[in-house]
Motif scaffolding. Structure first.
Motif, PDB file in Angstrom:
ATOM      1  N   GLY A   1       0.867  -1.494  -0.004  1.00 22.63           N
ATOM      2  CA  GLY A   1       0.229   0.328   0.094  1.00 22.63           C
ATOM      3  C   GLY A   1       0.810   1.092   0.070  1.00 22.63           C
ATOM      4  N   THR A   2       2.538   0.879  -0.096  1.00 17.21           N
ATOM      5  CA  THR A   2       3.014   2.162  -0.148  1.00 17.21           C
ATOM      6  C   THR A   2       2.487   3.038  -1.359  1.00 17.21           C
ATOM      7  N   ARG A   3       2.545   4.708  -1.253  1.00 17.56           N
ATOM      8  CA  ARG A   3       2.450   5.417  -2.318  1.00 17.56           C
ATOM      9  C   ARG A   3       3.737   6.253  -2.950  1.00 17.56           C
ATOM     10  N   TRP A   4       4.412   5.994  -4.299  1.00 10.89           N
ATOM     11  CA  TRP A   4       5.512   6.542  -4.152  1.00 10.89           C
ATOM     12  C   TRP A   4       5.394   7.597  -5.431  1.00 10.89           C
ATOM     13  N   THR A   5       5.768   8.857  -5.350  1.00 13.40           N
ATOM     14  CA  THR A   5       6.011  10.040  -6.226  1.00 13.40           C
ATOM     15  C   THR A   5       6.754   9.942  -7.445  1.00 13.40           C
ATOM     16  N   CYS A   6       6.612  10.586  -8.986  1.00 14.27           N
ATOM     17  CA  CYS A   6       8.056   9.591  -9.566  1.00 14.27           C
ATOM     18  C   CYS A   6       8.566  11.061  -9.497  1.00 14.27           C
ATOM     19  N   VAL A   7      10.448  10.629  -9.573  1.00 12.77           N
ATOM     20  CA  VAL A   7      11.337  11.510  -9.737  1.00 12.77           C
ATOM     21  C   VAL A   7      11.620  12.230  -7.880  1.00 12.77           C
ATOM     22  N   GLU A   8      11.173  11.102  -7.252  1.00 15.66           N
ATOM     23  CA  GLU A   8      12.053  11.373  -5.767  1.00 15.66           C
ATOM     24  C   GLU A   8      12.405  10.257  -5.689  1.00 15.66           C
ATOM     25  N   ARG A   9      13.118   9.872  -4.475  1.00 17.49           N
ATOM     26  CA  ARG A   9      14.204   9.466  -4.325  1.00 17.49           C
ATOM     27  C   ARG A   9      13.593   7.862  -2.867  1.00 17.49           C
ATOM     28  N   HIS A  10      13.220   7.019  -2.660  1.00 22.72           N
ATOM     29  CA  HIS A  10      12.476   6.234  -1.976  1.00 22.72           C
ATOM     30  C   HIS A  10      13.998   5.263  -1.810  1.00 22.72           C
TER      31      HIS A  10
ATOM     32  N   ALA B   1       9.393  -2.662 -15.858  1.00 27.54           N
ATOM     33  CA  ALA B   1       8.691  -1.495 -16.399  1.00 27.54           C
ATOM     34  C   ALA B   1      10.393  -0.906 -16.648  1.00 27.54           C
ATOM     35  N   ALA B   2      11.461  -1.146 -14.916  1.00 29.38           N
ATOM     36  CA  ALA B   2      12.203  -0.078 -15.098  1.00 29.38           C
ATOM     37  C   ALA B   2      13.018  -0.633 -14.026  1.00 29.38           C
ATOM     38  N   LEU B   3      14.727  -0.647 -14.016  1.00 32.72           N
ATOM     39  CA  LEU B   3      15.664  -1.476 -14.199  1.00 32.72           C
ATOM     40  C   LEU B   3      16.169   0.286 -13.418  1.00 32.72           C
ATOM     41  N   LEU B   4      16.026   0.051 -11.428  1.00 36.27           N
ATOM     42  CA  LEU B   4      16.167   0.828 -10.431  1.00 36.27           C
ATOM     43  C   LEU B   4      17.586   0.727 -10.583  1.00 36.27           C
ATOM     44  N   ALA B   5      18.795   0.033 -10.240  1.00 35.41           N
ATOM     45  CA  ALA B   5      19.652  -0.372  -9.489  1.00 35.41           C
ATOM     46  C   ALA B   5      21.073  -1.596 -10.172  1.00 35.41           C
ATOM     47  N   THR B   6      21.716  -1.886  -9.991  1.00 34.69           N
ATOM     48  CA  THR B   6      22.253  -2.458 -11.231  1.00 34.69           C
ATOM     49  C   THR B   6      23.415  -2.837  -9.809  1.00 34.69           C
ATOM     50  N   ASP B   7      24.023  -4.371  -9.721  1.00 40.40           N
ATOM     51  CA  ASP B   7      25.411  -5.005  -8.966  1.00 40.40           C
ATOM     52  C   ASP B   7      25.266  -4.743  -7.488  1.00 40.40           C
TER      53      ASP B   7
ATOM     54  N   SER C   1      18.767   2.736  -1.584  1.00 35.18           N
ATOM     55  CA  SER C   1      18.254   3.978  -2.227  1.00 35.18           C
ATOM     56  C   SER C   1      17.877   4.151  -3.687  1.00 35.18           C
ATOM     57  N   VAL C   2      16.900   4.361  -4.393  1.00 35.23           N
ATOM     58  CA  VAL C   2      16.836   4.525  -5.291  1.00 35.23           C
ATOM     59  C   VAL C   2      15.940   6.045  -6.518  1.00 35.23           C
ATOM     60  N   VAL C   3      16.310   6.463  -7.414  1.00 37.80           N
ATOM     61  CA  VAL C   3      15.070   7.509  -7.616  1.00 37.80           C
ATOM     62  C   VAL C   3      13.962   7.039  -8.830  1.00 37.80           C
ATOM     63  N   VAL C   4      13.473   7.166  -8.266  1.00 33.34           N
ATOM     64  CA  VAL C   4      12.168   6.933  -8.700  1.00 33.34           C
ATOM     65  C   VAL C   4      11.329   7.388 -10.003  1.00 33.34           C
ATOM     66  N   PRO C   5      11.922   6.718 -11.006  1.00 33.14           N
ATOM     67  CA  PRO C   5      11.902   6.828 -12.690  1.00 33.14           C
ATOM     68  C   PRO C   5      10.210   7.639 -13.083  1.00 33.14           C
ATOM     69  N   ASP C   6       9.985   8.094 -13.901  1.00 32.24           N
ATOM     70  CA  ASP C   6       8.522   8.955 -14.617  1.00 32.24           C
ATOM     71  C   ASP C   6       8.125   8.198 -15.138  1.00 32.24           C
ATOM     72  N   LEU C   7       7.608   7.179 -14.929  1.00 34.66           N
ATOM     73  CA  LEU C   7       6.241   6.375 -14.937  1.00 34.66           C
ATOM     74  C   LEU C   7       4.822   6.831 -15.037  1.00 34.66           C
ATOM     75  N   PRO C   8       4.479   5.589 -15.999  1.00 35.77           N
ATOM     76  CA  PRO C   8       3.005   6.496 -15.999  1.00 35.77           C
ATOM     77  C   PRO C   8       2.209   5.517 -14.248  1.00 35.77           C
ATOM     78  N   THR C   9       1.047   6.190 -13.925  1.00 35.11           N
ATOM     79  CA  THR C   9       0.141   6.123 -12.522  1.00 35.11           C
ATOM     80  C   THR C   9      -0.207   4.601 -12.675  1.00 35.11           C
ATOM     81  N   GLY C  10      -0.028   4.089 -11.747  1.00 38.80           N
ATOM     82  CA  GLY C  10      -0.828   2.380 -11.715  1.00 38.80           C
ATOM     83  C   GLY C  10       0.133   1.651 -10.597  1.00 38.80           C
ATOM     84  N   PRO C  11      -0.134   0.708  -9.888  1.00 37.84           N
ATOM     85  CA  PRO C  11       0.147  -0.563  -9.247  1.00 37.84           C
ATOM     86  C   PRO C  11       1.768  -0.955 -10.197  1.00 37.84           C
TER      87      PRO C  11
END
Length: 127
Positions: free
Chosen positions: A40-49, A78-84, A93-103
């Protein structure tokens, strides 16, 4: 020839009694459990989580952290957030890319894991 066959059968039967009745002890497989994000967590695009996990055993091979998006056809990458990422760090810690709203859900993969570790579904939205 029948004498040899009977002797062989008797030897096999005798050695069966010497074997343990239970299967040999196997070491548990390495596993990883995603602790954050929680369901149920809500993330906003282009923020660090922060993504964190709990590890049983000693994983050594670097992990990749991905996002999967839920569609009508199931979960798709949908996206690669971090490698290695070092699994012993127990998070990243990752930055959420600009993605369509959704689950979405976070997926942590490593060649050492029997299966990828998934987070519960979270919601990504635009600011």
């Amino acid at each position: 020839m029948t004498w040899m066959t009977r002797t062989k059968a008797r030897l096999l039967h005798a050695t069966d009694r010497l074997r343990p009745s239970h299967a040999p002890h196997q070491e548990p497989l390495e596993s990883l459990h995603v602790r954050s994000p929680a369901e149920g967590t809500r993330w906003t695009c282009v923020e660090r989580h922060r993504i964190s996990w709990q590890c049983t055993g000693g994983l050594w091979h670097p992990c990749d952290v991905l996002l999967e998006r839920r569609t009508d056809h199931g979960w798709i990458r949908a996206a690669l957030l971090a490698t290695d990422v070092d699994p012993r760090a127990l998070g990243t810690s990752v930055v959420v890319p600009d993605l369509p709203t959704g689950p979405y859900r976070v997926l942590v993969t490593s060649p050492e894991l029997p299966a990828a570790a998934c987070s519960p579904p979270l919601l990504i939205r635009h600011p």
